[in-house]
Design a protein around this motif. Structure first.
Motif, PDB file in Angstrom:
ATOM      1  N   ASN A   1      40.689  35.006  51.163  1.00 63.09           N
ATOM      2  CA  ASN A   1      41.651  35.871  50.723  1.00 63.09           C
ATOM      3  C   ASN A   1      42.084  36.897  50.351  1.00 63.09           C
ATOM      4  O   ASN A   1      40.829  37.452  50.251  1.00 63.09           O
ATOM      5  N   ARG A   2      43.600  37.508  50.476  1.00 67.67           N
ATOM      6  CA  ARG A   2      43.467  39.160  50.792  1.00 67.67           C
ATOM      7  C   ARG A   2      44.850  39.107  51.213  1.00 67.67           C
ATOM      8  O   ARG A   2      45.613  38.790  51.012  1.00 67.67           O
ATOM      9  N   GLU A   3      45.319  40.347  49.589  1.00 66.99           N
ATOM     10  CA  GLU A   3      46.548  40.563  50.051  1.00 66.99           C
ATOM     11  C   GLU A   3      46.894  41.660  49.461  1.00 66.99           C
ATOM     12  O   GLU A   3      46.056  42.425  48.890  1.00 66.99           O
ATOM     13  N   PHE A   4      47.847  42.655  50.489  1.00 65.73           N
ATOM     14  CA  PHE A   4      48.276  43.929  50.174  1.00 65.73           C
ATOM     15  C   PHE A   4      49.410  44.186  48.836  1.00 65.73           C
ATOM     16  O   PHE A   4      50.443  42.867  49.334  1.00 65.73           O
ATOM     17  N   GLN A   5      49.821  44.644  48.308  1.00 60.30           N
ATOM     18  CA  GLN A   5      51.129  45.773  47.688  1.00 60.30           C
ATOM     19  C   GLN A   5      51.594  46.902  48.176  1.00 60.30           C
ATOM     20  O   GLN A   5      50.453  47.917  47.152  1.00 60.30           O
ATOM     21  N   ASP A   6      51.946  47.313  48.427  1.00 60.37           N
ATOM     22  CA  ASP A   6      52.195  48.768  49.255  1.00 60.37           C
ATOM     23  C   ASP A   6      50.807  49.309  49.350  1.00 60.37           C
ATOM     24  O   ASP A   6      51.132  50.578  48.899  1.00 60.37           O
ATOM     25  N   ASP A   7      50.090  48.505  50.124  1.00 61.54           N
ATOM     26  CA  ASP A   7      49.747  48.802  50.671  1.00 61.54           C
ATOM     27  C   ASP A   7      47.582  49.315  50.077  1.00 61.54           C
ATOM     28  O   ASP A   7      46.749  49.658  50.242  1.00 61.54           O
ATOM     29  N   VAL A   8      48.270  48.949  49.048  1.00 62.87           N
ATOM     30  CA  VAL A   8      46.897  48.141  48.365  1.00 62.87           C
ATOM     31  C   VAL A   8      46.613  46.916  48.092  1.00 62.87           C
ATOM     32  O   VAL A   8      47.138  45.992  47.405  1.00 62.87           O
ATOM     33  N   VAL A   9      45.448  47.533  47.988  1.00 66.52           N
ATOM     34  CA  VAL A   9      44.829  45.916  47.573  1.00 66.52           C
ATOM     35  C   VAL A   9      44.408  45.207  46.618  1.00 66.52           C
ATOM     36  O   VAL A   9      43.891  45.394  45.770  1.00 66.52           O
ATOM     37  N   THR A  10      45.454  43.794  46.328  1.00 64.92           N
ATOM     38  CA  THR A  10      45.319  43.400  45.348  1.00 64.92           C
ATOM     39  C   THR A  10      44.571  42.212  45.280  1.00 64.92           C
ATOM     40  O   THR A  10      44.053  41.172  43.769  1.00 64.92           O
ATOM     41  N   THR A  11      44.234  41.295  45.927  1.00 60.10           N
ATOM     42  CA  THR A  11      43.470  40.301  45.759  1.00 60.10           C
ATOM     43  C   THR A  11      42.279  40.332  46.905  1.00 60.10           C
ATOM     44  O   THR A  11      43.161  40.864  48.083  1.00 60.10           O
ATOM     45  N   ASP A  12      41.310  40.118  47.113  1.00 64.48           N
ATOM     46  CA  ASP A  12      40.256  40.267  48.219  1.00 64.48           C
ATOM     47  C   ASP A  12      39.071  39.640  47.551  1.00 64.48           C
ATOM     48  O   ASP A  12      38.474  40.372  47.545  1.00 64.48           O
ATOM     49  N   ASN A  13      39.237  38.324  48.208  1.00 56.66           N
ATOM     50  CA  ASN A  13      38.256  37.422  47.368  1.00 56.66           C
ATOM     51  C   ASN A  13      37.651  36.345  48.665  1.00 56.66           C
ATOM     52  O   ASN A  13      38.513  35.799  49.664  1.00 56.66           O
ATOM     53  N   TRP A  14      36.278  35.912  48.335  1.00 60.11           N
ATOM     54  CA  TRP A  14      36.099  34.920  49.435  1.00 60.11           C
ATOM     55  C   TRP A  14      34.890  33.662  48.602  1.00 60.11           C
ATOM     56  O   TRP A  14      33.934  34.337  47.909  1.00 60.11           O
ATOM     57  N   ARG A  15      34.714  31.955  49.135  1.00 63.20           N
ATOM     58  CA  ARG A  15      34.046  31.566  48.734  1.00 63.20           C
ATOM     59  C   ARG A  15      33.816  30.150  49.672  1.00 63.20           C
ATOM     60  O   ARG A  15      34.285  30.472  50.910  1.00 63.20           O
TER      61      ARG A  15
END
Length: 335
Positions: free
Chosen positions: A165-179
């Motif tokens: 999972n990876r999420e950007f908000q206004d080019d700022v990483v708000t979610t970055d994880n893996w399992r």
């Protein structure tokens, strides 16, 4: 003259019906197609006129097939038959050279196409991809990739799954994880099994940056067939937490794990849910929950659309409290 003969043979071959498997039912009906699998009391036959048809094994009178098939009369060993020949009511003949053998249909537990190396291998899985782009006052890009696959042969079942999972908000990483997770099951009976499992989680945004879990325990497979599967497992886990500031915690926990899926509307729609809830044996946290639930709609035999909800909770831990809910929609492949 030779060209005319070849042309006649070609026309005759094109007009001749293709060899097909035949299933006779107790009510007098007859179905023709290609037998793809018998498991869990259901026979699956692929037809040209109705697609995949599922038949209750108790309604089958006899059957005939020119395919080479692996016929298993118990859960762990089988006989490879060159073909199946119709026999008396409630029976079928396994044709294998000079030694044909007639067996009761009620004694057969599984029929499948033998694999090149592990003949009784049953392999299935799916990959789901979700992408979300929002352009508004706050620009958001969201990526989600999940996969799950399992392979079973004899008394053993191997399952591997993972997600990113990876999420950007206004080019700022708000979610970055893996399992990533791997489990191996050893079936003690047809339904009871013992499981060993490894799980690793990595999060580059949250304070809880790494989770490692090793667990083992018994489980029970209620059913596993072409229409779905349901299993429950109880585990004793050893979990290690590593935080972004370098501190660490470890503890033992008791957990309950479930895995359920069910096909509906002629296998066009799949409902699924799986997850785990655990209770630490020490006072590290009150409980932890990692679960998902969703639907898949099969557009073709291999392509699907999916809608999922995921929940991740760690409650009662001062440094590791976590409460996340994610909703995703996307596409995927299934085999």
């Amino acid at each position: 003259m030779l060209s005319r003969s070849l042309l006649c043979l070609a026309v005759l071959g094109a007009s001749s019906p293709l060899l097909a498997d035949t299933v006779w039912l107790k009510n007098g009906d007859k179905l023709s197609g290609k037998i793809t699998l018998f498991d869990g009391g259901k026979l699956l036959i692929q037809t040209e006129y109705a697609g995949a048809v599922t038949i209750d094994w108790k309604q089958v009178k006899t059957l005939d097939s020119d395919q080479e098939l692996l016929v298993k009369q118990d859960a762990y060993s089988g006989e490879k038959a060159k073909s199946l020949k119709a026999a008396d009511d409630g029976k079928v003949t396994l044709a294998n050279g000079e030694g044909p053998k007639t067996v009761e249909l009620a004694s057969i537990q599984q029929i499948l196409k033998p694999k090149p190396v592990v003949e009784d291998l049953v392999w299935k899985g799916n990959v789901d991809v979700a992408l979300d782009y929002q352009r508004a006052e706050n620009d958001t890009d969201d990526y989600d990739i999940d996969f799950k696959t399992s392979a079973r042969h004899g008394r053993w079942r191997h399952t591997a799954e993972g997600e990113y999972n990876r999420e950007f908000q206004d080019d700022v990483v708000t979610t970055d994880n893996w399992r990533a997770e791997y489990s191996i099951d050893r079936f003690l009976t047809e339904q009871w099994f013992w499981q060993g499992r490894l799980v690793y989680k990595r999060d580059k945004v949250e304070d809880l940056s790494r989770q490692r879990t090793v667990g083992t325990g018994p489980g029970y497979q209620f059913w596993d067939n072409e229409l779905g599967a349901f299993s429950l497992g109880s585990l004793v886990n050893r979990t290690d937490y590593e935080f972004s500031d370098g501190s660490e915690e470890n503890f033992y926990a008791l957990a309950m794990k479930w895995d359920y899926n069910r096909y509906l509307i002629g296998k066009r729609v799949e409902f699924f849910t799986n997850g785990e809830v655990g209770k630490p044996l020490s006072g590290v946290a009150d409980y932890a929950l990692d679960a998902e639930m969703g639907l898949r709609y099969k557009v073709t035999d291999w392509a699907s659309l999916n809608l999922k909800a995921e929940r991740d909770i760690i409650s009662g831990a001062d440094d590791a409290d976590l409460d996340k809910t994610r909703y995703t929609a996307g596409f995927g492949v299934t085999w």
